[in-house]
Design a protein around this motif. Structure first.
Motif, short mmCIF file in Angstrom:
data_model
loop_
_atom_site.label_atom_id
_atom_site.label_comp_id
_atom_site.label_asym_id
_atom_site.label_seq_id
_atom_site.Cartn_x
_atom_site.Cartn_y
_atom_site.Cartn_z
N MET A 188 0.82 -1.20 0.00
CA MET A 188 0.00 0.00 0.00
C MET A 188 0.86 1.26 0.00
O MET A 188 0.70 2.14 -0.86
CB MET A 188 -0.92 0.01 1.22
CG MET A 188 -1.83 1.23 1.29
SD MET A 188 -2.93 1.18 2.72
CE MET A 188 -1.74 1.27 4.07
N PHE A 189 1.78 1.33 0.94
CA PHE A 189 2.60 2.53 1.06
C PHE A 189 3.60 2.65 -0.10
O PHE A 189 3.90 3.76 -0.54
CB PHE A 189 3.35 2.54 2.39
CG PHE A 189 2.46 2.83 3.56
CD1 PHE A 189 1.79 4.04 3.66
CD2 PHE A 189 2.27 1.90 4.56
CE1 PHE A 189 0.96 4.32 4.73
CE2 PHE A 189 1.45 2.17 5.64
CZ PHE A 189 0.78 3.37 5.72
N GLY A 190 4.09 1.50 -0.59
CA GLY A 190 4.97 1.56 -1.74
C GLY A 190 4.25 2.08 -2.97
O GLY A 190 4.80 2.89 -3.74
N SER A 191 3.01 1.64 -3.15
CA SER A 191 2.23 2.12 -4.29
C SER A 191 1.96 3.62 -4.18
O SER A 191 2.12 4.38 -5.15
CB SER A 191 0.90 1.36 -4.36
OG SER A 191 1.13 -0.03 -4.49
N LEU A 192 1.56 4.06 -2.99
CA LEU A 192 1.26 5.48 -2.80
C LEU A 192 2.52 6.33 -2.96
O LEU A 192 2.50 7.41 -3.58
CB LEU A 192 0.64 5.70 -1.43
CG LEU A 192 -0.75 5.09 -1.21
CD1 LEU A 192 -1.16 5.23 0.25
CD2 LEU A 192 -1.77 5.73 -2.12
N ALA A 193 3.64 5.84 -2.40
CA ALA A 193 4.87 6.62 -2.46
C ALA A 193 5.37 6.76 -3.90
O ALA A 193 5.75 7.85 -4.34
CB ALA A 193 5.94 5.97 -1.58
#
Length: 254
Positions: A130-135
């Motif tokens: 999730m955070f990798g995608s958003l970042a």
């Protein structure tokens, strides 16, 4: 001992509130990225929420440090927490606050005895995806040569990167995006190693349990065999000791 017990009580009481704050942080981080047309007021509110949540994590570290007796040992053994607290102050970027928050949440989760390894690994996978995608979406969406423009592209890229498949249809073009790619690849390899080691440990433990049970049964059989032998020897000894008297013959009388 009082200070250590007070620290343990503090960590137990703040476990759930900090996890709730971590979820709130995730929402505040995700909203401006997913909704690129968000108003300035919403963006400012999300940024303020991030800093408030981060302040709560920093305050938690300070309180835990004040409750422990051996503060030097606490700092040495919780150096990741210290780096996570100092990191946003050195470079107040939203991405660095994200990484630091993930570090603190992971540390607190590992301290909770009720959390099993499988749950931790699954949560790490979901969180990193999730955070990798958003970042990567936040740093690649406005890149002139970038090809990660939507959240779907970012999620697909995160999946292929964490699994080290690397189809190449989507790839970061900025320096920060490539740093994120390296982090996701290393994290994927590490998580795969943890899962593999956990499965191997389960099989080994299972085999050892079976071996212990087999050895126990073998020892029980051997002990029973020795008892049977002892009983046979005792019966044989009793049979030899009790001699049947011979009847008096007529020839002897004559």
């Amino acid at each position: 001992m009082k200070e250590l017990s007070a620290q343990a009580r503090w960590e137990t009481r703040t476990q759930r509130p900090l996890l709730v704050l971590a979820v709130l942080f995730a929402l505040a981080y995700a909203v401006p990225i997913v909704d690129s047309a968000a108003s300035r007021l919403l963006t400012v509110a999300c940024t303020a929420t991030e800093w408030v949540v981060w302040g709560a994590f920093a305050a938690d570290y300070v309180v835990r440090l004040s409750l422990t007796r051996r503060r030097g040992a606490f700092v040495r053994t919780h150096w990741m927490d210290l780096c996570a607290v100092v990191l946003p102050l050195l470079q107040p970027l939203r991405l660095l606050r994200l990484v630091a928050t993930l570090m603190l949440v992971g540390r607190r989760a590992r301290m909770a005895s009720q959390i099993r390894l499988t749950t931790y690994v699954a949560g790490s996978v979901v969180g990193l995806l999730m955070f990798g995608s958003l970042a990567v979406l936040s740093v690649e969406r406005d890149s002139p040569n970038g090809n990660i423009r939507t959240l779907g592209d970012a999620v697909w890229w995160s999946f292929t990167t964490m699994t080290t498949v690397g189809y190449g249809d989507h790839a970061p073009t900025t320096g920060l995006g490539r740093v994120l790619a390296v982090g996701l690849m290393l994290s994927g390899i590490a998580l795969l190693g943890v899962v593999t080691a956990n499965i191997a440990a389960w099989f080994i433990a299972r085999f050892e349990k079976d071996d212990v049970e087999e050895r126990r049964q073998t020892q029980a059989i051997e002990a029973l065999t020795e008892e049977v032998r002892a009983l046979r020897a005792e019966v044989a000894a009793l049979s030899g000791a009790v001699a049947v008297p011979e009847p008096a013959g007529e020839d002897r009388v004559l």
